[in-house]
Design a protein around this motif. Structure first.
Motif, PDB file in Angstrom:
ATOM      1  N   MET A   1       0.836  -1.200   0.000  1.00 18.96           N
ATOM      2  CA  MET A   1       0.000   0.000   0.000  1.00 18.96           C
ATOM      3  C   MET A   1       0.874   1.254   0.000  1.00 18.96           C
ATOM      4  SD  MET A   1      -3.093  -0.651   2.641  1.00 18.96           S
ATOM      5  CE  MET A   1      -4.331  -1.865   2.349  1.00 18.96           C
ATOM      6  N   CYS A   2       1.941   1.220   0.788  1.00 15.61           N
ATOM      7  CA  CYS A   2       2.863   2.367   0.844  1.00 15.61           C
ATOM      8  C   CYS A   2       3.562   2.564  -0.496  1.00 15.61           C
ATOM      9  CB  CYS A   2       3.878   2.175   1.967  1.00 15.61           C
ATOM     10  SG  CYS A   2       3.147   2.323   3.611  1.00 15.61           S
ATOM     11  N   ARG A   3       3.927   1.475  -1.155  1.00 13.48           N
ATOM     12  CA  ARG A   3       4.550   1.582  -2.484  1.00 13.48           C
ATOM     13  C   ARG A   3       3.607   2.257  -3.471  1.00 13.48           C
ATOM     14  NH1 ARG A   3       6.961  -4.321  -2.025  1.00 13.48           N
ATOM     15  NH2 ARG A   3       9.132  -3.791  -1.653  1.00 13.48           N
ATOM     16  N   ILE A   4       2.360   1.817  -3.475  1.00 14.49           N
ATOM     17  CA  ILE A   4       1.373   2.388  -4.399  1.00 14.49           C
ATOM     18  C   ILE A   4       1.110   3.848  -4.044  1.00 14.49           C
ATOM     19  CG2 ILE A   4      -1.016   2.244  -5.213  1.00 14.49           C
ATOM     20  CD1 ILE A   4       0.987  -0.044  -6.163  1.00 14.49           C
ATOM     21  N   ALA A   5       1.007   4.152  -2.768  1.00 12.10           N
ATOM     22  CA  ALA A   5       0.799   5.542  -2.342  1.00 12.10           C
ATOM     23  C   ALA A   5       1.930   6.437  -2.837  1.00 12.10           C
ATOM     24  CB  ALA A   5       0.677   5.617  -0.823  1.00 12.10           C
ATOM     25  N   GLN A   6       3.162   5.936  -2.795  1.00 15.19           N
ATOM     26  CA  GLN A   6       4.294   6.740  -3.269  1.00 15.19           C
ATOM     27  C   GLN A   6       4.213   6.981  -4.773  1.00 15.19           C
ATOM     28  OE1 GLN A   6       6.689   8.337  -1.302  1.00 15.19           O
ATOM     29  NE2 GLN A   6       6.864   9.361  -3.280  1.00 15.19           N
ATOM     30  N   ILE A   7       3.821   5.973  -5.520  1.00 11.32           N
ATOM     31  CA  ILE A   7       3.666   6.132  -6.972  1.00 11.32           C
ATOM     32  C   ILE A   7       2.592   7.173  -7.265  1.00 11.32           C
ATOM     33  CG2 ILE A   7       2.892   4.980  -9.088  1.00 11.32           C
ATOM     34  CD1 ILE A   7       4.318   2.441  -7.997  1.00 11.32           C
ATOM     35  N   ILE A   8       1.484   7.107  -6.535  1.00 12.53           N
ATOM     36  CA  ILE A   8       0.403   8.074  -6.739  1.00 12.53           C
ATOM     37  C   ILE A   8       0.893   9.496  -6.423  1.00 12.53           C
ATOM     38  CG2 ILE A   8      -1.850   8.812  -5.857  1.00 12.53           C
ATOM     39  CD1 ILE A   8      -2.529   5.771  -5.622  1.00 12.53           C
ATOM     40  N   LYS A   9       1.643   9.645  -5.335  1.00 17.44           N
ATOM     41  CA  LYS A   9       2.209  10.958  -5.002  1.00 17.44           C
ATOM     42  C   LYS A   9       3.153  11.442  -6.092  1.00 17.44           C
ATOM     43  CE  LYS A   9       2.150  10.202  -0.017  1.00 17.44           C
ATOM     44  NZ  LYS A   9       3.002   9.919   1.161  1.00 17.44           N
ATOM     45  N   ASP A  10       3.996  10.543  -6.588  1.00 17.50           N
ATOM     46  CA  ASP A  10       4.945  10.909  -7.648  1.00 17.50           C
ATOM     47  C   ASP A  10       4.218  11.367  -8.911  1.00 17.50           C
ATOM     48  OD1 ASP A  10       7.019  10.240  -5.916  1.00 17.50           O
ATOM     49  OD2 ASP A  10       7.444   8.317  -6.893  1.00 17.50           O
ATOM     50  N   LEU A  11       3.142  10.678  -9.257  1.00 18.57           N
ATOM     51  CA  LEU A  11       2.364  11.068 -10.436  1.00 18.57           C
ATOM     52  C   LEU A  11       1.775  12.469 -10.259  1.00 18.57           C
ATOM     53  CD1 LEU A  11       0.620   7.677 -11.178  1.00 18.57           C
ATOM     54  CD2 LEU A  11       2.219   8.860 -12.700  1.00 18.57           C
ATOM     55  N   ALA A  12       1.213  12.713  -9.088  1.00 14.66           N
ATOM     56  CA  ALA A  12       0.660  14.054  -8.828  1.00 14.66           C
ATOM     57  C   ALA A  12       1.760  15.108  -8.873  1.00 14.66           C
ATOM     58  CB  ALA A  12      -0.051  14.073  -7.472  1.00 14.66           C
ATOM     59  N   ASN A  13       2.894  14.806  -8.251  1.00 17.35           N
ATOM     60  CA  ASN A  13       4.014  15.760  -8.234  1.00 17.35           C
ATOM     61  C   ASN A  13       4.547  16.040  -9.638  1.00 17.35           C
ATOM     62  OD1 ASN A  13       3.892  16.112  -5.463  1.00 17.35           O
ATOM     63  ND2 ASN A  13       5.395  14.523  -5.052  1.00 17.35           N
ATOM     64  N   SER A  14       4.328  15.130 -10.578  1.00 11.79           N
ATOM     65  CA  SER A  14       4.783  15.358 -11.953  1.00 11.79           C
ATOM     66  C   SER A  14       3.768  16.149 -12.764  1.00 11.79           C
ATOM     67  CB  SER A  14       5.121  14.031 -12.635  1.00 11.79           C
ATOM     68  OG  SER A  14       3.938  13.305 -12.914  1.00 11.79           O
ATOM     69  N   GLY A  15       2.678  16.577 -12.124  1.00  6.58           N
ATOM     70  CA  GLY A  15       1.693  17.426 -12.795  1.00  6.58           C
ATOM     71  C   GLY A  15       0.524  16.701 -13.434  1.00  6.58           C
ATOM     72  N   LYS A  16       0.344  15.445 -13.104  1.00  6.97           N
ATOM     73  CA  LYS A  16      -0.786  14.681 -13.650  1.00  6.97           C
ATOM     74  C   LYS A  16      -2.072  15.044 -12.908  1.00  6.97           C
ATOM     75  CE  LYS A  16       2.077  12.129 -16.105  1.00  6.97           C
ATOM     76  NZ  LYS A  16       2.243  12.334 -17.512  1.00  6.97           N
ATOM     77  N   TYR A  17      -3.185  14.762 -13.555  1.00 10.22           N
ATOM     78  CA  TYR A  17      -4.496  14.828 -12.917  1.00 10.22           C
ATOM     79  C   TYR A  17      -4.725  13.442 -12.313  1.00 10.22           C
ATOM     80  CZ  TYR A  17      -5.114  18.976 -15.781  1.00 10.22           C
ATOM     81  OH  TYR A  17      -4.958  20.199 -16.376  1.00 10.22           O
ATOM     82  N   VAL A  18      -4.832  13.360 -10.997  1.00 11.77           N
ATOM     83  CA  VAL A  18      -4.906  12.065 -10.317  1.00 11.77           C
ATOM     84  C   VAL A  18      -6.195  11.981  -9.509  1.00 11.77           C
ATOM     85  CG1 VAL A  18      -3.797  10.526  -8.656  1.00 11.77           C
ATOM     86  CG2 VAL A  18      -2.387  11.923 -10.182  1.00 11.77           C
ATOM     87  N   VAL A  19      -6.958  10.910  -9.749  1.00 10.76           N
ATOM     88  CA  VAL A  19      -8.190  10.656  -9.005  1.00 10.76           C
ATOM     89  C   VAL A  19      -8.134   9.235  -8.476  1.00 10.76           C
ATOM     90  CG1 VAL A  19     -10.717  10.576  -9.076  1.00 10.76           C
ATOM     91  CG2 VAL A  19      -9.479  12.224 -10.520  1.00 10.76           C
ATOM     92  N   VAL A  20      -8.431   9.081  -7.175  1.00 12.45           N
ATOM     93  CA  VAL A  20      -8.373   7.781  -6.527  1.00 12.45           C
ATOM     94  C   VAL A  20      -9.707   7.507  -5.855  1.00 12.45           C
ATOM     95  CG1 VAL A  20      -7.194   6.376  -4.781  1.00 12.45           C
ATOM     96  CG2 VAL A  20      -5.914   8.137  -6.029  1.00 12.45           C
ATOM     97  N   VAL A  21     -10.281   6.334  -6.109  1.00 10.21           N
ATOM     98  CA  VAL A  21     -11.461   5.878  -5.379  1.00 10.21           C
ATOM     99  C   VAL A  21     -10.956   5.049  -4.232  1.00 10.21           C
ATOM    100  CG1 VAL A  21     -13.452   4.324  -5.449  1.00 10.21           C
ATOM    101  CG2 VAL A  21     -13.065   5.933  -7.319  1.00 10.21           C
TER     102      VAL A  21
END
Length: 181
Positions: free
Chosen positions: A161-181
């Motif tokens: 879960m922590c690995r996936i959370a970090q990837i999601i943070k990295d995507l947002a930090n790169s300027g992506k539009y990120v939506v999580v259910v």
């Protein structure tokens, strides 16, 4: 800014989404919460251009965008990833549909999710959690503007879960539009 304005969506003639308005900013992580059947997955499929039975508007920086554009510029990690794994190996899955990535990019993504040792395995031989992590890695490798996650950590242990959370943070930090259910 990605905007959803007065979105109504139906499945088999039943209205699932009724007048949804949403503003999604790049570089931020947006969470959708709700009860089962509330329409969260339908909203994500609509934002990915996969659900076309809708009315209302989807805008990017004030310009209306259509399902075809959304399919090319978004990636959806589905709740059941078995519907989105097609290639003959984990490595090939990472490359499929992702132009311009290198073997080094693939290796780095697989290391982040602890699947590098399974690089040559067929995705169907992976456990459910491994498939889930693979799908997240594929989404992180693509050069897509909108990344959508439908319960990306279901069935994962705390470490993953922590690995996936970090990837999601990295995507947002790169300027992506990120939506999580």
């Amino acid at each position: 800014m990605l905007e959803v304005r007065n979105l109504h969506a139906s499945i088999a003639g039943k209205e699932i989404l009724k007048g949804v308005n949403l503003t999604i900013r790049d570089g931020e992580i947006h969470a959708l919460m709700g009860t089962n059947g509330a329409g969260k997955s339908t909203l994500l499929r609509t934002l990915a251009g996969l659900h076309k039975d809708y009315t209302g508007r989807i805008l990017l920086d004030g310009q209306e965008i259509r399902p075809g554009w959304l399919r090319k510029h978004s990636y959806l990690v589905m709740q059941d990833v078995n519907y989105q794994l097609f290639a003959e190996s984990v490595e090939a899955e990472c490359i499929l549909g992702n132009t311009g990535i290198t073997e080094s990019d693939v290796d780095q993504a697989l290391k982040m999710i602890d699947l590098i040792s399974l690089k040559q395995r067929h995705p169907n031989t992976l456990s459910g959690g491994q498939k889930q992590r693979l799908s997240v890695a594929v989404g992180s490798l693509g050069n897509r503007d909108i990344i959508l996650f439908d319960e990306p950590t279901s069935g994962l242990d705390g470490k993953n879960m922590c690995r996936i959370a970090q990837i999601i943070k990295d995507l947002a930090n790169s300027g992506k539009y990120v939506v999580v259910v």
